[in-house]
Design an enzyme around this catalytic site. Structure first.
Site, PDB file in Angstrom:
ATOM      1  N   CYS A 334      -1.734  58.749  46.338  1.00  0.00           N
ATOM      2  CA  CYS A 334      -2.597  58.198  45.015  1.00  0.00           C
ATOM      3  C   CYS A 334      -1.558  56.778  44.432  1.00  0.00           C
ATOM      4  O   CYS A 334      -1.706  55.723  45.270  1.00  0.00           O
ATOM      5  CB  CYS A 334      -2.900  59.006  44.420  1.00  0.00           C
ATOM      6  SG  CYS A 334      -4.066  59.071  43.339  1.00  0.00           S
ATOM      7  N   HIS A 435      -4.443  64.399  47.575  1.00  0.00           N
ATOM      8  CA  HIS A 435      -3.825  65.748  46.771  1.00  0.00           C
ATOM      9  C   HIS A 435      -3.829  66.793  47.764  1.00  0.00           C
ATOM     10  O   HIS A 435      -4.687  67.478  47.958  1.00  0.00           O
ATOM     11  CB  HIS A 435      -3.411  65.942  45.269  1.00  0.00           C
ATOM     12  CG  HIS A 435      -3.667  64.220  44.313  1.00  0.00           C
ATOM     13  ND1 HIS A 435      -2.417  63.722  44.471  1.00  0.00           N
ATOM     14  CD2 HIS A 435      -4.689  63.574  43.487  1.00  0.00           C
ATOM     15  CE1 HIS A 435      -2.144  62.856  43.269  1.00  0.00           C
ATOM     16  NE2 HIS A 435      -3.485  62.279  43.434  1.00  0.00           N
TER      17      HIS A 435
END
Length: 481
Positions: A334, A435
């Site tokens: 991310c 994630h």
């Protein structure tokens, strides 16, 4: 309201509220009760994507997400109606019922609390109508007398739910009896009467040596000590706040260094690495912390550009570049992916523009609207240290403002279930938006050839632990008016 509420308060932040609330969720669920967690307001950069309002997706604090799983119910936004995500020391993003509320971010603290409490109260009443037990987690301490009038997370919630409250303290830090007594005494009498038991957490040694402390404390307050919980570092539950390296001695094995920048986010997804035999997880804040690393991980960030500037100030950029040049694995997740690219562009003033580390030929443009997605991720063909992932898939989630584009022919190696590119590899450097990589048993087997405890086993272990150490029948007695 039909449910009974059991609330976990703490004498301080970090006393053990989150893990005890998680244990209680599983303990009551194992007795056939319909259980839901609740925290009126959480302050954390660890968040999960869950069902929200009107069929949309929203986000809640990771602690309440795990508590819902422990309770064997579906996580949803009512379980954490207000989430504050710190961006700077004096500013936070405000998330209400799962959605960002920019209009509330600049409202002064006390006035904002009054605007937020109706959302918390409505969510609480809804959960209590639909469940047998609601396990509520407080925040910080309920006895912050400078904030008491505007604090709706602790005793206002306790009064609203008429909760049976446990007050937990960290005895390992010292001063536990004073913390318990002082907290009890600073509460108004009507609120102090809601405290049904004290809990001494993280005790080392012979519990009989505590006498006559608990007995004296009960004579002073009328509140019994219901549990003395031994120190237990290996329970397997992610820490809610901060990095989890306190008190950990260096370990042998594969050395994985995670860069611990100031606005690190979603670090709970790395907990499975901490539980993995043969893997030594540590947090890196200096170039020396990276020198002996086998892997370097750049995790998520709530403020990518400022964390990237911090990384450069520490000299970590050079250490990461040398590691990549030596063909050793670098992973960015991310915000970490965004840092690995060549440029961060911020035309809307969301995060800040910056030059990236240049280890992946990517550029990221920050957009005003945050993307929230539950993600099914499919790997393509990977090379080198990441080749074992080729062709596999895992379930995860995405939370980000940035939209990333590749240039220079770098291959897309990961796509989500809508076909969007969310992962790129160049040599030993891998970046992805999804994630949850290390929360997949299949991914852990592919990368490390090892099995890890399932979350369900972790929750059962927590429930068994408190069942062993709480006074007999005391947890069921909390459900009595």
């Amino acid at each position: 309201m039909t449910a009974r509420a059991v609330m976990v308060l703490g004498t301080t932040s970090g006393a053990g509220k989150s893990w005890l609330a998680t244990a209680l969720c599983r303990w009551y669920a194992r007795r056939g009760l319909k259980v839901a967690p609740f925290k009126a307001q959480n302050m954390s950069n660890n968040a999960r994507v869950v069902p929200g309002v009107g069929g949309r997706l929203g986000e809640i604090g990771s602690a309440q997400y795990f508590q819902a799983l422990a309770a064997r119910c579906t996580p949803e936004v009512r379980m954490n109606p207000v989430l504050l995500k710190p961006e700077r020391d004096t500013a936070s993003q405000v998330v209400v019922m799962g959605e960002v509320r920019a209009d509330l971010a600049a409202v002064p603290w006390r006035e904002r609390s009054e605007a937020l409490w109706p959302h918390g109260r409505e969510a609480l009443h809804g959960l209590m109508r639909e469940n047998d037990v609601v396990v509520i987690e407080g925040a910080g301490s309920p006895a912050e007398i400078n904030l008491h009038a505007s604090d709706y997370v602790n005793m206002r919630t306790a009064r609203e739910a008429q909760a049976a409250c446990l007050l937990v303290t960290d005895i390992d830090r010292g001063g536990a009896f004073a913390h318990l007594y002082g907290t009890h005494q600073l509460l108004p009498a009507a609120e102090a009467r809601l405290i049904r038991g004290f809990v001494l957490n993280r005790f080392r040694g012979d519990a009989s040596l505590l006498a006559p402390g608990p007995q004296m404390l009960q004579r002073l307050t009328g509140v019994p000590t219901l549990a003395v919980l031994p120190m237990w570092r290996g329970h397997g539950l992610p820490e809610e706040d901060g990095v989890f390296d306190e008190g950990l001695a260096p370990q042998p094995g594969l050395q994985i260094a995670i860069v611990a920048y100031p606005r690190i986010s979603n670090l709970d997804e790395f907990q499975p690495l901490r539980n993995l035999p043969g893997v030594a997880l540590r947090w890196a804040r200096t170039p020396a912390d990276l020198e002996s690393a086998d892997w370097i991980v750049l995790p998520g960030s709530k403020q990518t550009s400022s964390d990237l500037a911090w990384l450069r100030e520490q000299g970590l950029d050079g250490a990461i570049a040398r590691h990549a040049a030596a063909a050793r694995p670098v992973l960015g997740v991310c915000g970490g992916l965004q840092m690995l690219g060549e440029a961060l562009l911020d035309p809307h003033g969301v995060d800040g523009s910056a030059q990236g580390l240049g280890l992946l030929p990517l550029s990221t443009c920050f957009e005003p609207t945050k993307l929230l997605r539950e993600t099914g991720a499919q790997w393509g063909e990977l090379q080198g240290p990441w080749s074992a992932l080729s062709g596999l898939s895992f379930s995860g989630y995405e939370i980000h403002h940035g939209r990333t584009e590749s240039h220079g022919g770098v291959p897309v190696v990961l796509r989500n279930d809508e076909g969007d590119p969310i992962g790129w590899q160049h040599a030993s450097v891998l970046g992805l938006y999804a994630h949850g990589l290390f929360e997949s048993a299949e991914m852990m087997r592919a990368l490390f050839g090892a099995e890890v405890r399932s979350l369900d086993a972790v929750f059962d272990g927590l429930a068994g632990f408190i069942d062993q150490h709480f006074e007999r029948d005391s947890l069921m007695n909390l459900l009595n008016p």
